[in-house]
Design an enzyme around this catalytic site. Structure first.
Site, PDB file in Angstrom:
ATOM      1  CD  GLU A   1     -10.837  -1.395   3.358  1.00 31.18           C
ATOM      2  OE1 GLU A   1     -11.078  -2.550   3.704  1.00 31.18           O
ATOM      3  OE2 GLU A   1     -11.260  -0.402   3.972  1.00 31.18           O
TER       4      GLU A   1
ATOM      5  CD  GLN B   1      -0.660  -1.955   2.655  1.00 25.83           C
ATOM      6  OE1 GLN B   1       0.468  -2.286   2.345  1.00 25.83           O
ATOM      7  NE2 GLN B   1      -1.151  -2.237   3.838  1.00 25.83           N
TER       8      GLN B   1
END
Ligand code: FES
Ligand code: FES
Lengths: 176, 286, 809
Positions: free
Chosen positions: C745, C496
């Site tokens: 997300e 990420q």
């Protein structure tokens, strides 16, 4: 063509039917000779015999490209090549790309363009891209897309990878 | 995990043929199908015979006697051959749609045929080109028309002790072909259907082969007659669609339903015929 | 808009710190590790969806060459799990899904283990299986877990219903839906379906465990959350936490699939049985699909009531989740989807029932934005259907209903100026795709003559982290002799970019160059400070808060020592460029380096000591949701967004080409521009996978048919939209680090809705099921062609009947 030794020497020396072969292969410019059973793939050979773990197994059946290496200059899935088939061949893995700690243009571009996330696909992706750039120094977008189409990446959505490769292609143009 | 086996890489054809006579001996060329079978336990080979050092399999020629493609030629070698691209582009077109660039650097045209998948992408072009598979055994060489080579899903006609040396495509003075493939994604995928067409208008020849719509690729019968009878393109198209729907036998599987495959066949026949015969109205050969 | 601060590092596109390791192949993943004496584990798996194990004969397997341990489920009196402690480590009396591990073997090589597995003989008695969660709700359905009453679970949060297949029933109750529906001018119903899919991280699940004397345990694992692995492991075996050491090096992708606990207990038990040799368990890709958890399927249903003016006044939603054989993590998916389960809209009267139902299939777990992609597929399609019923433009209909400051969410939370602006996201994407209203049937008919048709659609999204109320993070900043800093965290950066963001925050706060901050790429429960889990888009948010606190703590320590040396009060000291100085006399200064290991006076007297900054952050003010009404404060932060899509459809093949996909997200503040863009593009492309390609296919007997890349397709470089654009809205999150909120997300949520809505615009056909693969679209076109008289605007046609009440209940 091979010295066939009578016994199998799998890790742990369990005796299983099969034979062991001596394999001479040039890996990242260095000659090396190692033993391997016939059923060992080039991917296992690189990872388990030579401890070159840059190439990964993402599927083991030629669908993901995580194991991509260059065999005699061509990108192949190392999971679909037997180690014995690489006898007398030259192999390039991601570990051999940077020279004396100096990253290649492509490696630098991958970092600078955000082409890396988890990094699991990166080794294979780099080699697919590198082989493209070596045969076609100024590829267009379509050619780049095609060249990495056999390398799955679940993290990046590919765009920054395409941009990194494109930047190297363009840079080469400028630099002549 | 691949179970242990014995490996050899003979330099002489005779040696290879001898080795392949044994049960559970398998020839290895590109390995892209064989290694998967071995890993998944679908093949119990005890002896793998690498055929990449046998000179008889390395031939590749394009000339007056047609096209000859040896058993060692990879799909990318075909796709990259400029000469082949000029003489017979549909082979390269089909080769480029197979799997991934990495696989195409290993997989061979002959291997693609030997797996004998009903969806083999190289099959439809070779069917319409009237190719023959040259098989060697200790008894000598044998030319097998490609249609006979395919026996059923994943079943070819090879017997123990036989090895495919090359594929031969008979010479064609003029003519043009088209290859098309539909798969679920744009990335690498097996064919939902694939089709190849070849025509030589002067000679009144039209051949169409459809893959993934039956146990083996389906070479439409009586397409020549239809072509010669048809007075316009639309009539040909309708006739071909009917012919195809009669002759194909698609199944429902993970990749598509039979109904969808049938529909795609009609769609792709239409697209193909429009490329083969770009003239809308008149009919070139009459 | 964000405070216009001048940051040196925050917001900049700083490249990943771990780039060099990853591009040279030297980054070490568990996948790459071998330990001396290591054994390899393999598993025998159930060939039935549901079957009783009559007998297991392992005698031949035990004698097989190289075998060091054979384990069967009956020897393992354990249950493991995170929210619902219901997982067997190996099936005991009954196997509950096709592919469930039944016997495990550790041997000297993978091959030896595999050969031994082939020698295990199991006699099975097949039992009736529950393969459809709707059938699972029937009182006549067999029970997947007859002992549900005896299981432990997180009390006060989840509500399993023993004697049924319901592992959790989440209720949301706001207002009175009956009265509101009766008052509504227009009421419509719609039903939707999402199939189970998988995360497909490129590194499959793998771990090494070693059982050491004195009940000490070492674990190296490809996991998202070392502390949660440790905590759940401890709970499972009753081993004290301090005896368990979990190491997480580089991780090759997670997406939720590596949250919670997976292979670690089995690898440990094998090691124990093999006399303490380390045991490695690595999933093949086939096992990854078939034996490791997936994203649950969902059947959803909505009854919506609106006024003539286009204000939604009532929504009744029902969610039926296909949990699979274990609801371990899945219960929380059902919970999270329910409190987001009306979409980012203000709805005065809302009832939601979310049922997480056991079935005999591979089980579900968290997957990037869990519950939300699934629920919002239906919600956002439902909005377009409603707009049509009302005769409104779908964008305008959304405008009239989106959450705005002052609105109350369905759990009773008040939206403020600082919550985020979904309306701005909507306007942005509408502008980007050149939205000018939905096409008329005449326009469509005209376009269809050409063989290809185009359509546009928008869809909104929102999500808040789904996590326990006590979720916390900690960080340590440990100075080195040369004044550089090691940043220790147990958040896992499996791609990420979190570590780079944390280093940026540390550099910003410590006033030093980022090159001098190092984040060691191995988290280790014995060495790095506590962090709950790396999930839910909370890592950068909570991690940065902890780092900021740790930096302040470190600076305070530096100033305290400097205060004595410089003979100035701490308050008068300023830190900048690795120097601490007296504010009004900058020449009175000390470099960090002179202070961080303690300061030595010329005569040798020394003061201070090694500086270690310590910081933590715990989610503020969250409450449990009321079990009966769902009211409460579940959300640390809400991130809102929207996608706009333009597509082209080939009418002959049904194939969709995405021409343009515009995404707008209200991120509050950009922490790292490069990784933000990477997260958005990566998420959108994963969302496209869900929208267009991905689904698990099962045989009628419940066998997973596409457990491999041959028939489970994920997007490749050739499957990208022609154009993608990313747009950022910056409404500062007051308690977010620098005003930022979580975003990892969100990009994948609602991509299917945008495509589905564009598909309606193009074809005038409503699709209710995912994925929108070419064959499904083609089928829809065939249906429409065969029943053209039935295409009045507003008519809802189901391509295939979906009934939520299949099989009774
Ligand atoms: S591991 Fe070789 S292609 Fe996937
Ligand atoms: S960066 Fe994770 S798979 Fe490509």
């Amino acid at each position: 063509m091979f010295d066939e030794t009578p016994q199998n020497t799998l890790p742990g020396a369990i005796k299983l039917p099969g034979a062991v072969y001596t394999i001479s292969v040039e890996v990242n410019g260095k000659a090396c000779t190692e033993e391997a059973p016939a059923q060992m793939t080039l991917l296992q050979f690189l990872r388990e015999r030579l401890f070159l773990t840059g190439a990964k197994e993402g599927c083991g059946v030629g669908e993901c490209g995580a194991c991509t290496v260059l065999l005699n200059g061509r990108a192949v899935d190392a999971c679909l090549v037997l180690a014995v088939e690489a006898d007398q061949a030259s192999v390039r893995t991601v570990e051999g790309e940077a020279r004396d700690g100096e990253l290649t243009l492509l490696q630098r571009a991958f970092i600078e363009h955000g082409a890396v996330q988890c990094g699991f696909c990166t080794s294979g992706m780099l080699l697919s891209a590198q082989s493209l750039l070596e045969s076609n120094p100024h590829p267009n977008r379509e050619e780049i897309v095609e060249a990495i189409s056999g390398n799955l990446c679940r993290c990046t959505g590919y765009v920054q990878i395409l941009e990194a490769i494109e930047a190297v292609g363009e840079g080469m143009e400028e630099g002549g | 995990m691949i179970r242990p086996f014995k490996y050899s890489k003979p330099r002489f054809l005779r040696e290879a043929l001898e080795a392949l006579e044994k049960e559970n001996a398998r020839a290895l060329a590109g390995g892209s199908d064989l290694l998967v079978e071995l890993r998944e336990g679908k093949s119990q080979a005890e002896h793998i015979v690498d055929v990449k050092a046998i000179p008889e399999l390395s031939c590749f020629s394009i000339g007056k006697d047609g096209i000859i493609i040896g058993g060692q030629l990879t799909l990318n070698e075909l796709a990259e051959s400029k000469e082949l691209g000029q003489t017979c582009p549909i082979l390269g077109d089909a080769a480029r749609t197979v799997a991934t660039p990495q696989v195409r650097n290993r997989a061979t045209l002959v291997g693609n045929l030997c797996t004998a998948s009903p969806a083999a992408d190289l099959a439809p072009p070779l069917f319409v080109l009237g190719a023959a598979v040259v098989v060697a055994s200790k008894e000598g060489e044998q030319r097998i028309p490609i249609q006979q080579f395919f026996q059923g899903p994943k079943k070819n006609c090879l017997q123990p002790g036989q090895l495919v040396l090359r594929v031969e495509i008979p010479p064609r003075s003029t003519g043009r072909g088209v290859f098309m493939k539909k798969s679920r994604v744009r990335g690498h995928d097996l064919a939902t259907i694939n089709v190849a067409g070849w025509t030589n208008p002067q000679a009144g020849i039209l051949r169409i082969c459809i893959g993934a719509c039956g146990p083996t690729p389906v070479l439409l019968t009586s397409s020549d007659e239809l072509y010669q009878r048809a007075v316009c393109r639309d009539e040909l198209l309708d006739g071909l669609a009917t012919l195809a729907q009669d002759q194909i036998a698609p199944i429902d599987d993970l990749r598509a339903s039979a109904a969808y495959r049938r529909s795609l066949v009609t769609v792709f026949l239409g697209r193909m015929v429009r490329i083969l015969f770009p003239e809308e109205g008149g009919w070139p050969h009459v | 808009m964000s405070a216009d601060q001048d940051y040196k590092y925050i917001g900049k596109g700083i490249s990943r710190l771990d780039g060099p390791e990853k591009v040279t192949g030297s980054a070490m993943f568990v996948h790459d590790m071998t330990l001396p004496g290591m054994l390899y584990g393999k598993m025998v798996k159930s060939p039935h969806a549901c079957a009783r194990i009559v007998s297991i004969d392992i005698s031949e397997a035990e004698k097989s060459p190289g075998v060091r341990a054979v384990l069967v489920g009956r020897e393992l009196p354990y249950k493991v799990g995170i929210y619902m402690i219901d997982k067997d480590i190996l099936a005991k009396e009954v196997a509950r899904y096709h592919g469930e591990p039944v016997v495990a073997i550790a041997a000297q090589s993978e091959l030896a283990a595999e050969e031994a597995c082939a020698k295990v003989k199991i006699v099975w008695e097949a039992l009736p299986a529950v393969l459809d969660p709707r059938e699972g709700l029937s009182p006549a359905a067999p029970l997947v877990h007859p002992e549900l009453a005896s299981y432990s679970y997180m009390k006060g949060v989840f509500q399993p219903q023993p004697g049924t297949n319901i592992s959790h029933h989440q209720k949301i109750r706001k207002g009175d839906v009956e009265i509101a529906l009766a008052k509504a001018d227009v009421v419509w119903e719609a039903k939707f379906y999402n199939p189970p899919v998988q995360h497909v991280a490129m590194e499959t699940h793998t771990c090494i465990a070693q059982a050491l004397p004195g009940s000490q345990v070492q674990i190296w694992t490809s996991a998202q959350s070392p502390f949660t692995v440790r905590n759940l492991f401890s709970a499972c075996f009753g081993i004290p936490h301090q005896n368990i050491r979990v190491h997480v090096p580089y991780v090759g992708g997670g997406f939720g699939g590596k949250a919670g606990i997976h292979l670690e207990p089995l690898a440990y038990l094998l090691s124990q049985k093999a006399g303490g040799r380390p045991v490695k368990l690595t999933m093949t890709r086939e096992e990854e699909f078939g034996a490791m958890p997936s994203r649950q399927g969902l059947y959803s249903q909505f009854t919506t009531g609106a006024t003539r003016e286009g204000k939604i006044i009532s929504l009744v939603a029902k969610y039926i989740w296909d949990a699979g054989a274990y609801a371990d993590y899945g219960v929380n998916v059902g919970r999270a989807a329910s409190y987001s389960g009306a979409g980012p809209y203000e709805i005065p009267n809302c009832h939601i029932d979310s049922l997480v139902v056991y079935t005999n299939k591979v089980f579900g777990t968290a997957y990037r934005g869990f519950g939300h992609l699934e629920a919002l597929w239906g919600i956002e399609r439902n909005m377009d259907i409603g707009a049509r019923r009302l005769g409104l433009d779908p964008v305008e209909f959304r405008r009239r209903n989106v959450l705005r400051p002052g609105a109350k969410t369905i759990t009773g939370e008040t939206v403020t100026e600082h919550t985020g602006r979904v309306d701005l996201c909507l306007e942005k994407v509408a502008e980007e795709i050149g939205w000018n209203g939905i096409q008329t049937e005449e326009e469509r008919a005209q376009a269809m003559a050409g063989g290809k048709v185009r359509g546009k659609g928008v869809a909104l999204l929102h999500k808040a982290p789904a996590m326990p109320v006590f979720t916390s993070s900690a960080a340590l900043l440990k100075f080195n002799e040369n004044g550089s800093v090691d940043l220790l965290t147990s958040i896992i950066d499996y791609g990420q970019g979190t570590y780079t963001a944390l280093a940026q925050a540390a550099a910003e706060e410590l006033k030093m160059p980022i090159e001098r901050i190092q984040v060691p790429w191995e988290s280790d429960t014995a060495m790095t400070p506590y962090d709950w889990q790396t999930v839910a888009s909370r890592g950068a948010f909570m991690g940065c808060k902890a780092v900021i606190a740790a930096a302040r703590d470190a600076l305070q320590q530096i100033k305290e020592t400097a205060s004595q040396v410089l003979r100035a009060p701490v308050e008068e000291l300023v830190c900048r460029d690795e120097v601490v100085f007296v504010a009004h006399r900058p020449e009175e200064c000390l470099s960090y380096r002179e202070v961080v290991m303690g300061y030595s006076y010329p005569n040798g007297n020394s003061i201070g000591g090694p500086v270690i900054g310590r910081g933590h952050y715990i989610a503020q003010g969250l409450t449990h949701l009321d079990l009966e009404t769902g009211q409460g404060l579940p959300a640390l932060d809400w991130t809102y967004g929207a996608h706009g899509a333009e597509i082209e459809v080939d009418l002959d093949t049904g194939e969709i080409t995405v021409l343009n996909l515009a995404t707008a997200l209200d991120v509050g503040q950009v922490l790292n521009a490069q990784s933000l863009r990477g997260q958005i593009i990566g998420g959108v492309v994963q969302g496209l996978g869900s929208a267009l390609l991905e689904e698990f296919r099962f045989s009628p007997q419940g066998r997973l048919l596409n457990a491999g890349f041959v028939d489970y397709k994920i997007p490749t470089s050739k499957d990208l939209p022609r154009k993608m654009s990313q747009h950022i809205i910056l409404t500062e999150q007051l308690d977010g680090p620098y005003g930022a909120r979580g975003v990892a997300e969100h990009p994948m949520i609602s991509v299917p809705g945008a495509i589905g809505n564009a598909l309606y615009d193009a074809l005038g056909i409503d699709f209710f099921e995912l994925p929108l693969n070419a064959e499904r679209v083609w089928l829809g076109i065939q249906r429409k062609r065969s029943e053209t008289q039935d295409t009045l605007p507003g008519a809802i046609k189901l391509p295939r009947a979906i009934h939520l009440d299949k099989g009774g209940a």
